[in-house]
Design a protein around this motif. Structure first.
Motif, PDB file in Angstrom:
ATOM      1  N   GLN A 113       4.020 -12.346   6.008  1.00 34.17           N
ATOM      2  CA  GLN A 113       5.014 -11.236   6.045  1.00 34.17           C
ATOM      3  C   GLN A 113       4.494 -10.341   6.934  1.00 34.17           C
ATOM      4  OE1 GLN A 113       3.944  -8.661   2.476  1.00 34.17           O
ATOM      5  NE2 GLN A 113       4.793 -10.838   1.132  1.00 34.17           N
ATOM      6  N   GLU A 114       6.299 -10.199   7.775  1.00 34.06           N
ATOM      7  CA  GLU A 114       6.575  -8.651   8.117  1.00 34.06           C
ATOM      8  C   GLU A 114       6.220  -6.920   7.452  1.00 34.06           C
ATOM      9  OE1 GLU A 114      10.359  -6.697  11.077  1.00 34.06           O
ATOM     10  OE2 GLU A 114      10.676  -8.387   8.896  1.00 34.06           O
ATOM     11  N   GLN A 115       5.030  -7.137   8.767  1.00 35.35           N
ATOM     12  CA  GLN A 115       4.499  -5.763   7.928  1.00 35.35           C
ATOM     13  C   GLN A 115       5.337  -4.364   7.442  1.00 35.35           C
ATOM     14  OE1 GLN A 115       1.413  -3.382  10.074  1.00 35.35           O
ATOM     15  NE2 GLN A 115       0.329  -3.685   8.447  1.00 35.35           N
ATOM     16  N   ILE A 164       0.577  -1.454  -0.199  1.00 34.44           N
ATOM     17  CA  ILE A 164       0.071  -0.161  -0.022  1.00 34.44           C
ATOM     18  C   ILE A 164       0.469   1.096   0.312  1.00 34.44           C
ATOM     19  CG2 ILE A 164      -1.667   1.094   1.174  1.00 34.44           C
ATOM     20  CD1 ILE A 164      -2.552  -1.350   2.632  1.00 34.44           C
ATOM     21  N   VAL A 165      -0.143   2.130  -0.533  1.00 38.62           N
ATOM     22  CA  VAL A 165       1.642   3.465  -0.687  1.00 38.62           C
ATOM     23  C   VAL A 165       0.282   4.659  -0.350  1.00 38.62           C
ATOM     24  CG1 VAL A 165       1.531   3.592  -3.423  1.00 38.62           C
ATOM     25  CG2 VAL A 165       2.467   5.210  -1.595  1.00 38.62           C
ATOM     26  N   PRO A 175       2.762  -4.924   3.586  1.00 41.17           N
ATOM     27  CA  PRO A 175       3.435  -3.261   3.697  1.00 41.17           C
ATOM     28  C   PRO A 175       2.611  -2.248   3.487  1.00 41.17           C
ATOM     29  CG  PRO A 175       4.353  -5.040   2.460  1.00 41.17           C
ATOM     30  CD  PRO A 175       3.126  -5.390   3.108  1.00 41.17           C
ATOM     31  N   PHE A 176       2.949  -0.974   3.664  1.00 36.27           N
ATOM     32  CA  PHE A 176       2.726   0.348   3.473  1.00 36.27           C
ATOM     33  C   PHE A 176       4.043   1.560   3.306  1.00 36.27           C
ATOM     34  CE2 PHE A 176       1.411  -0.110   8.149  1.00 36.27           C
ATOM     35  CZ  PHE A 176       1.849   1.083   8.328  1.00 36.27           C
ATOM     36  N   TYR A 177       3.250   2.668   3.159  1.00 37.01           N
ATOM     37  CA  TYR A 177       4.278   4.051   2.891  1.00 37.01           C
ATOM     38  C   TYR A 177       3.462   5.034   2.821  1.00 37.01           C
ATOM     39  CZ  TYR A 177       7.248  -0.628   0.924  1.00 37.01           C
ATOM     40  OH  TYR A 177       7.476  -2.137   0.774  1.00 37.01           O
TER      41      TYR A 177
END
Length: 349
Positions: free
Chosen positions: A190-192, A106-107, A139-141
């Protein structure tokens, strides 16, 4: 041919509009809970199944996203992109029927600096989105738009060779995925990786505001903002190792974009701006899986199934209809759609 003195003695037959008292058009048993358009009345269960099936069928029939591929979801906090995030989250879960086989991330692009928002307001918005993103396990940014000022000049590159993959390539990717096992797309394990909003220098925010302010009209400002956002999304996907960029443009939004692009003299780019896939960026392909959904359909789904979203003001918030070409086109399409339900679909097709 009609005559002025012609008389009609028969009464016109009135067609009853579907309502909540009607039966579901699909199962024919339950009462309809939602009416998308005339003749399309669904109960709660059938509406949910239809909504989910449309999303996965769009990804399945196009065969653009390969199994095991990394896909970056551009989430703005609005109803359409949050609904897209909800569909992906449900599609990659272990008990999903016809499970999605890609690895999502995610971004979110924080545009508060371009809108003149205070730091407190920007932090409040990003904290709400962080909670939403953490609940997905992806995972997000979270990136400020100010970072676009530090990008190289060749962010958007044209593909050196045609990117249309043959069907054999998709089949080979499926075979490779099956041989390697499905552990690659177990995104919940997964490792976030969460990236909070970095410290933003006031000088960078000032430069961004100067750049946006250099555009004399709201039309030009919105067009410039869209270009900057797209460049930062493509750069983020490329540097983070994502080969696909998933956008949340709905059918209503694409209809507005289509007319706006023609008005602004961009008719040659309509296929890339409104199509399912956009290959203009070389190694990063943008896809639009929400392009078959109307804004009304998305709003009903989010309300009925408690899909969260965040209200974020934009450049044209609380502006009159004639403030910009984009705002005028959106007002024209939505008002016409209210009286003629086939307006958006006609423009879109």
């Amino acid at each position: 041919m009609c005559q002025v003195e012609e008389e009609y003695h028969e009464q016109l037959e009135r067609v009853d509009a579907p309502g909540v008292s009607k039966k579901c058009a699909k199962c024919k048993e339950e009462l309809a809970a939602v009416v998308i358009r005339a003749g399309d009345a669904y109960c709660r269960s059938c509406f949910r199944d239809s909504f989910i099936h449309k999303f996965r069928a769009m990804l399945g029939k196009t065969r653009v996203i390969f199994p095991g591929e990394k896909v970056l979801l551009a989430v703005s906090g609005g109803p359409s992109s949050c609904s897209m995030l909800s569909q992906v989250q449900e599609g990659v879960s272990q008990n999903a029927h016809k499970k999605l086989r890609f690895s999502p991330g995610i971004v979110y692009i924080d545009e508060g600096g371009a809108h003149g928002q205070s730091k407190e307001m920007r932090l409040k918005t990003t904290s709400e989105l962080c909670e939403m993103f953490r609940s997905t396990g992806f995972p997000f940014y979270i990136l400020p738009l100010e970072q676009v000022l530090d990008l190289p000049g060749s962010v958007v590159v044209a593909p050196s060779s045609p990117l249309d993959q043959p069907r054999s390539a998709y089949k080979a990717a499926v075979d490779l995925f099956l041989q390697s096992g499905s552990g690659r797309t177990d995104v919940m394990a997964q490792e976030q990786e969460g990236v909070s909003l970095p410290a933003i220098q006031e000088s960078q925010t000032h430069l961004l505001q100067q750049l946006i302010g250099s555009a004399k009209t709201l039309t030009a400002k919105q067009d410039l903002l869209n270009t900057l956002r797209q460049h930062l999304l493509v750069h983020t996907a490329r540097t983070r190792g994502y080969s696909k960029l998933m956008l949340g443009d709905s059918c209503t939004r694409l209809a507005v974009k289509l007319l706006t692009s023609i008005t602004l003299g961009r008719g040659a780019q309509l296929a890339q701006d409104t199509g399912f896939s956009d290959c203009r960026y070389g190694d990063v392909v943008a896809v639009r899986p929400m392009r078959e959904y109307s804004a009304k359909e998305i709003a009903y789904y989010n309300h009925m199934f408690k899909v969260p979203s965040v209200v974020i003001p934009s450049l044209d918030t609380k502006t009159p209809d004639k403030a910009s070409i984009q705002r005028l086109t959106e007002s024209f399409v939505t008002k016409l759609q209210a009286d003629f339900p086939s307006t958006v679909s006609t423009i879109y097709r």
